[in-house]
Design a protein around this motif. Structure first.
Motif, short mmCIF file in Angstrom:
data_model
loop_
_atom_site.label_atom_id
_atom_site.label_comp_id
_atom_site.label_asym_id
_atom_site.label_seq_id
_atom_site.Cartn_x
_atom_site.Cartn_y
_atom_site.Cartn_z
N MET A 1 0.83 -1.20 0.00
CA MET A 1 0.00 0.00 0.00
C MET A 1 0.87 1.25 0.00
O MET A 1 1.80 1.39 0.79
CB MET A 1 -0.89 0.02 1.25
N LYS A 2 0.59 2.16 -0.93
CA LYS A 2 1.34 3.41 -0.99
C LYS A 2 0.94 4.32 0.17
O LYS A 2 -0.25 4.48 0.47
CB LYS A 2 1.07 4.11 -2.32
N VAL A 3 1.93 4.92 0.82
CA VAL A 3 1.65 5.82 1.93
C VAL A 3 1.26 7.19 1.41
O VAL A 3 1.99 7.79 0.62
CB VAL A 3 2.87 5.92 2.88
N ASN A 4 0.11 7.67 1.81
CA ASN A 4 -0.41 8.99 1.45
C ASN A 4 -0.28 9.28 -0.05
O ASN A 4 0.49 10.13 -0.47
CB ASN A 4 0.31 10.08 2.27
N PRO A 5 -1.05 8.58 -0.87
CA PRO A 5 -0.95 8.71 -2.33
C PRO A 5 -1.05 10.13 -2.85
O PRO A 5 -0.36 10.50 -3.80
CB PRO A 5 -2.12 7.85 -2.84
N THR A 6 -1.92 10.95 -2.27
CA THR A 6 -2.11 12.32 -2.77
C THR A 6 -1.16 13.33 -2.12
O THR A 6 -0.96 14.42 -2.66
CB THR A 6 -3.55 12.80 -2.53
N GLY A 7 -0.62 12.99 -0.97
CA GLY A 7 0.20 13.94 -0.23
C GLY A 7 -0.62 14.92 0.60
O GLY A 7 -0.06 15.81 1.24
N TYR A 8 -1.95 14.77 0.60
CA TYR A 8 -2.82 15.67 1.34
C TYR A 8 -2.99 15.23 2.79
O TYR A 8 -2.75 14.07 3.15
CB TYR A 8 -4.21 15.72 0.69
N ARG A 9 -3.45 16.16 3.60
CA ARG A 9 -3.89 15.87 4.97
C ARG A 9 -5.37 16.25 5.00
O ARG A 9 -5.71 17.44 5.01
CB ARG A 9 -3.09 16.65 6.00
N THR A 10 -6.24 15.27 4.96
CA THR A 10 -7.65 15.49 4.68
C THR A 10 -8.52 15.38 5.92
O THR A 10 -8.36 14.45 6.72
CB THR A 10 -8.14 14.47 3.64
N ALA A 11 -9.45 16.32 6.06
CA ALA A 11 -10.46 16.26 7.11
C ALA A 11 -11.83 16.19 6.46
O ALA A 11 -12.11 16.92 5.50
CB ALA A 11 -10.38 17.49 8.01
N LEU A 12 -12.68 15.32 6.96
CA LEU A 12 -14.06 15.21 6.49
C LEU A 12 -14.94 16.19 7.26
O LEU A 12 -14.76 16.38 8.47
CB LEU A 12 -14.57 13.79 6.69
N LEU A 13 -15.90 16.78 6.55
CA LEU A 13 -16.88 17.67 7.18
C LEU A 13 -18.26 17.06 7.05
O LEU A 13 -18.67 16.64 5.97
CB LEU A 13 -16.88 19.04 6.49
N HIS A 14 -19.00 17.02 8.17
CA HIS A 14 -20.41 16.63 8.13
C HIS A 14 -21.27 17.86 8.44
O HIS A 14 -20.76 18.88 8.91
CB HIS A 14 -20.71 15.49 9.09
N GLN A 15 -22.55 17.77 8.17
CA GLN A 15 -23.45 18.91 8.38
C GLN A 15 -23.69 19.11 9.87
O GLN A 15 -24.20 18.23 10.56
CB GLN A 15 -24.77 18.68 7.65
N GLY A 16 -23.34 20.30 10.34
CA GLY A 16 -23.45 20.58 11.77
C GLY A 16 -24.68 21.37 12.16
O GLY A 16 -24.97 21.50 13.36
N ALA A 17 -25.40 21.93 11.18
CA ALA A 17 -26.57 22.75 11.49
C ALA A 17 -27.49 22.77 10.28
O ALA A 17 -27.05 22.52 9.15
CB ALA A 17 -26.14 24.16 11.86
N SER B 1 -16.19 27.02 13.74
CA SER B 1 -15.32 26.44 14.76
C SER B 1 -14.84 25.05 14.37
O SER B 1 -13.68 24.68 14.62
CB SER B 1 -16.04 26.39 16.11
N GLY B 2 -15.71 24.25 13.74
CA GLY B 2 -15.32 22.91 13.33
C GLY B 2 -14.24 22.93 12.27
O GLY B 2 -13.27 22.16 12.32
N ILE B 3 -14.38 23.83 11.29
CA ILE B 3 -13.37 23.93 10.23
C ILE B 3 -12.06 24.45 10.80
O ILE B 3 -10.97 23.94 10.45
CB ILE B 3 -13.89 24.83 9.10
N ARG B 4 -12.14 25.43 11.67
CA ARG B 4 -10.90 25.94 12.28
C ARG B 4 -10.20 24.88 13.11
O ARG B 4 -8.96 24.82 13.14
CB ARG B 4 -11.21 27.18 13.12
N GLU B 5 -10.97 24.02 13.76
CA GLU B 5 -10.36 22.94 14.52
C GLU B 5 -9.63 21.97 13.59
O GLU B 5 -8.50 21.55 13.87
CB GLU B 5 -11.43 22.19 15.32
N ALA B 6 -10.25 21.66 12.45
CA ALA B 6 -9.63 20.74 11.49
C ALA B 6 -8.35 21.34 10.92
O ALA B 6 -7.32 20.65 10.82
CB ALA B 6 -10.61 20.43 10.36
#
Length: 368
Positions: free
Chosen positions: A1-17, A74-79
């Motif tokens: 398995m290739k480590v971090n294929p895209t080179g990104y550090r990704t955070a998922l966002l769900h609907q908070g409101a 606040s959620g995005i800033r935390e990510a």
């Protein structure tokens, strides 16, 4: 398995409101705000070797909310504070979304976003306006069902006669809907009125649409980009067609009730070769994706007006619900989009990585 294929550090966002009402019309919030799907995506990306930023250091596979952040300021800033440089917006986007509020801050940090433009998403989320506009565009004229908007501000008395004269059976649906939520097939004037009254309790307007009695299909259109398996694509391109069956009273059930794997399958190459209506529908869906300038996959639902006839486009979704099985207890959670991707050779994790590669800089995504 290739480590971090895209080179990104990704955070998922769900609907908070809940999403703010647009011209008095609200979009219902899915219970849980897509946190379950966000966890599926994050789990798949992590399994593929991607670096995933999560609210807790070692999220439990079955704990939905441990895999994603709420899509609030606040959620995005935390990510971002935890090092994320890509936000996968598995949520409902709109012009007042926190991504828009934080656009300068995110641009200064070179943050990318996977998903549709929040500005476009709000505009095209109005199903009545979108279908009416698209139905006038070259290559699409004559391929949308007859429709009537009911319940706009002001007197509706002038529309009552049109409602009574609307051909039956028909479909009553919210203007800004979510999947099959609130979608009802009606066969009489009494059922029509009851469905309208029920819908108007959630929204100021309702869409009455011609019922198409033939086969239903779903087509996912991908954005341009460079992908594994298929290589570089310079134009929007359609994945294989999915055919739907076992509708309930003429409406496909919500996937939380009936998994799409139980009532959907890929159209075989032999079927597609013997019926060019499938390819014609794919081409029309690609036109739609170009017209709305889709920056991420979109999903379009189509139906034949009669068996063996041409396909009409009736529901354009800028949020396609890309998800897949993998987490414990989620073995049946493949999405229609993921089923199409599997047909060309992408397993769920590889498909998720290919989608992630299409993430765009915030400044580019929000260009007006």
């Amino acid at each position: 398995m290739k480590v971090n294929p895209t080179g990104y550090r990704t955070a998922l966002l769900h609907q908070g409101a809940p999403v703010p009402a647009v011209k008095g019309i609200s979009k219902p919030m899915k219970p849980g705000g897509y946190a379950d799907g966000s966890a599926d995506i994050a789990f798949a990306l992590k399994r593929a070797g991607e670096t995933i930023v999560t609210p807790v250091s070692n999220p439990e596979p079955t704990a939905d909310l441990e895999w994603s952040f709420p899509d609030t300021v606040s959620g995005i800033r935390e990510a971002i504070g935890q090092g994320a440089n890509v936000l996968w917006a598995n949520t409902v986007l709109h012009s007042k979304h926190a991504i828009v509020t934080l656009r300068d801050e995110l641009a200064a940090r070179d943050v990318r976003v996977f998903g549709p433009s929040p500005l476009s998403a709000e505009k095209y989320d109005d199903k009545e306006w979108t279908n009416r506009w698209l139905s006038t565009q070259e290559g699409l004229i004559g391929y949308f069902p007859k429709a009537l908007l009911y319940g706009t501000s002001g007197s509706t008395s002038s529309l009552d006669a049109e409602v009574d004269d609307f051909p039956l059976p028909a479909v009553v649906k919210p203007i800004r809907g979510r999947g099959s939520h609130g979608v009802v097939r009606v066969s009489s004037k009494e059922e029509m009125r009851a469905a309208i009254e029920a819908s108007l309790k959630e929204s100021d307007a309702v869409l009455i649409e011609q019922y198409l009695s033939g086969e239903e299909i779903t087509i996912t259109v991908m954005p341009p980009g460079t992908f594994s398996v298929v290589g570089k694509k310079t134009e929007h391109w359609a994945l294989p067609v999915i055919t739907r069956f076992d509708q309930i009273n003429g409406v496909a059930p919500w996937n939380g009730t009936v998994p799409v794997t139980a009532n959907s399958r890929v159209v075989t190459s032999a079927e597609a070769a013997s019926d060019l209506s499938y390819a014609a529908a794919q081409q029309r869906c690609e036109i739609v994706a170009r017209l709305v300038q889709a920056t991420a996959p979109i999903r379009i639902d189509c139906r034949r007006d009669v068996e063996g006839g041409a396909f009409f486009l009736f529901d354009v979704n800028l949020k396609p619900n890309a998800g897949g099985a993998g987490r414990p207890g989620r073995e049946t959670q493949a999405a229609l989009t993921t089923m199409s991707a599997a047909e060309i050779g992408w397993d769920w994790s590889e498909f998720a990585v290919n989608l992630l590669r299409t993430a765009r800089p915030v400044k580019e995504l929000l260009a007006e």
